[in-house]
Write a protein that holds these residues in place. Sequence first.
Motif, PDB file in Angstrom:
ATOM      1  N   GLU A 117      -3.520   2.609   4.255  1.00  0.00           N
ATOM      2  CA  GLU A 117      -2.767   3.837   4.019  1.00  0.00           C
ATOM      3  C   GLU A 117      -3.697   5.013   3.435  1.00  0.00           C
ATOM      4  N   GLN A 127       2.410   1.933  -3.537  1.00  0.00           N
ATOM      5  CA  GLN A 127       1.536   2.593  -4.271  1.00  0.00           C
ATOM      6  C   GLN A 127       1.463   3.934  -3.894  1.00  0.00           C
ATOM      7  N   SER A 154      -5.566   0.873  -3.744  1.00  0.00           N
ATOM      8  CA  SER A 154      -4.071   0.539  -3.254  1.00  0.00           C
ATOM      9  C   SER A 154      -3.184  -0.274  -4.466  1.00  0.00           C
ATOM     10  N   GLU A 158       0.865  -1.072  -0.038  1.00  0.00           N
ATOM     11  CA  GLU A 158      -0.045  -0.066  -0.081  1.00  0.00           C
ATOM     12  C   GLU A 158       0.730   1.268  -0.079  1.00  0.00           C
ATOM     13  N   VAL A 181      -8.100  -0.835   3.124  1.00  0.00           N
ATOM     14  CA  VAL A 181      -6.579  -0.315   3.201  1.00  0.00           C
ATOM     15  C   VAL A 181      -6.266   0.555   4.287  1.00  0.00           C
ATOM     16  N   SER A 187      -6.532   4.621   0.342  1.00  0.00           N
ATOM     17  CA  SER A 187      -7.817   4.011   0.856  1.00  0.00           C
ATOM     18  C   SER A 187      -9.029   4.440   0.260  1.00  0.00           C
TER      19      SER A 187
END
Length: 676
Positions: A479, A124, A649, A121, A477, A483
């Motif tokens: 992060e 990305q 993500s 995550e 997610v 997210s």
Amino acid sequence: MSNPLLDFSAQIPFDRITPADVAPAVDQLLARADAALASVTAPDFPAQWGSIARVLDVATEELGRAWGAVSHLNSVADTPELRAAYNAALPRVTEFWTRLGADERLYAKYKAIDPATLNAEQRQARSNAMRNFVLSGAELQGAAKERFAAIQERQAELQQKFSENALDATDAYAYYASAEEIEGLPADVMQAARAAAEGEGKQGYKLTLKMPCYLPVMQFAKSNTLREKLYRAYVTRASDQAEGDAKRFDNSAVMTEILALRREEAQLLGYENFGQVSLVPKMAHTPEQVTHFLRDLAQRARPFAEKDVADLRAFAAEQLGLQDPQAWDWPYISEQLKEARYAFSEQELKQYFTAPKVLAGLFKIVETLFEVAIRRDQAPVWNEAVEFYRIERDGKLVGQFYLDQPARAGKRGGAWMDDARARWLRPDTGRLQTPVAYLVCNFAQGVDGKPPLLTHDDVITLFHEFGHGLHHMLTHVNERDVSGISGVEWDAVELPSQFMENFCWEWEVLKHLTAHVDSGAPLPRALYDKMIAAKNYQAGMQTLRQIEFALFDMLLHTEHEPQGDLLALLARVRAEVAVLKPPAFSRTAHTFSHIFAGGYAAGYYSYKWAEVLSADAYAAFEETTGADGVPSLETGRRYRQAILEAGGSRPAMESFKAFRGREPTLDALLRHQGMA
């Protein structure tokens, strides 16, 4: 903590926020964010993801959340005092985000982070951040960097000017018609036109180019002389073809300069054209891929569009005595044919869609398909009509949302979903922050003690916005920047929303969504069948119209020379895809605000692109629905995990393939629109 905008301990205290809180809160949050930026860009600050997040991301998240609450109130509870406070703070907030995006010291820190120290995550999120720094000019030096900033400023001015010209040209036009001329218009439109004329102390009926007046004139006015008059005024707005004094709103020079600046911006960034720049953060990779997609879809839609036109011509000749219809006749012919062919009224349908019944039906579908529970919850709200809910799975909180359905004074028109707070494993506390969404609509209020009634379009709108909300709230997610809806490509973000719309056409669903406001009876099958029969009326023509806009937009930002004749390009696109050609005096590009003043430059294709994704995703449910008409729970689980939980993500195509096992195809979209 006496300032409610600085209270991040629980839900936003909307019952305590006042316009006087805005300036001091923004002062404090901008000072914190600036200090955080200075701290993480210092030479001795470690280039580590967690270290930067604990300082800078915490400060910018709080600034974003507080400013988001102010922006939200500005949209749903506008007052002169709040508007003044919002407009006073807006330039300072904007300046901070612009400066942050182009900060080369911060860019250098992100570059220096070792990707091997990050989870998937975070990798990305870092990849997106690096890309955005480049697109914001962080790599440019000296004169090039100054020129890039000047281009941004000039483009903002020109786009505002384009909008003003389009608006002023629309507002400047009025025609005062006689009672004979407006024969055929709906009673409510007549009444509004009469009142508008009387308000100015004039005789007759005031007709304007605003959509609630212009469209009914084109669809219902029996006088083709009147239709021609308004059509000519409408399609020449903000152009060199406008009549008399209205020529002062001509957008021609503004459009040429905008296109030239976009080309220059692209070249400063190392690209050949703006189309390439626009696609960097999108799902489509190259302009050629987009034009191939559009041309392929056009080819498939053409036979259906040609049949639509043939039907209109035959009906016009046989029933209306129109042997050679002109551009201003087509909407009128279309409306007459639709009424003759399908014989049902939206007014009749509306009696079956009461707001509480529709909402209960929507919740039931979501709870069943996505294995969650939706419950009423408590939070401070900005209006007594606002409801607050929580979504749980296995008894645990997943997300929450505000639902603001009714139209009222001080509330912006339209419908939207926005995020109040993102899901985030907070780097400062180590605790999981659950997501919160705003879901806003503008539906009619109930009358005579009865529940509010929704049109079928309203029902589709509610499902659409709830689809965006699910994308935001069901994410797994941790992060923040990837997210939910964050980090999802522009041409894929409509997938979950358009996906949910499909349920609004299913008989098994509508049976449970409907109850007549007086009798309580569900929607009759005969009325449903008429509604379904009319669903794809002129789908072929409508598809080619969208492709005409999208192809023109992409070619304008790739092949076209900014100083060249864009009308010649538009004529070439129409020769290729359109089945109905407008007259030579038409200048519709001069009010194409999506691409000249909105965020859709070299991106108008996104509407059709996301429709392909959503139709194909929904086809997976059609393929696995049982004989009883109940959708498969296994398919619902796979969709939730692959699309909704993954958020931004990973690339949208990876999420789609994880769900469908392949890349998307056009087949489902063509079938849903009756063009298979």
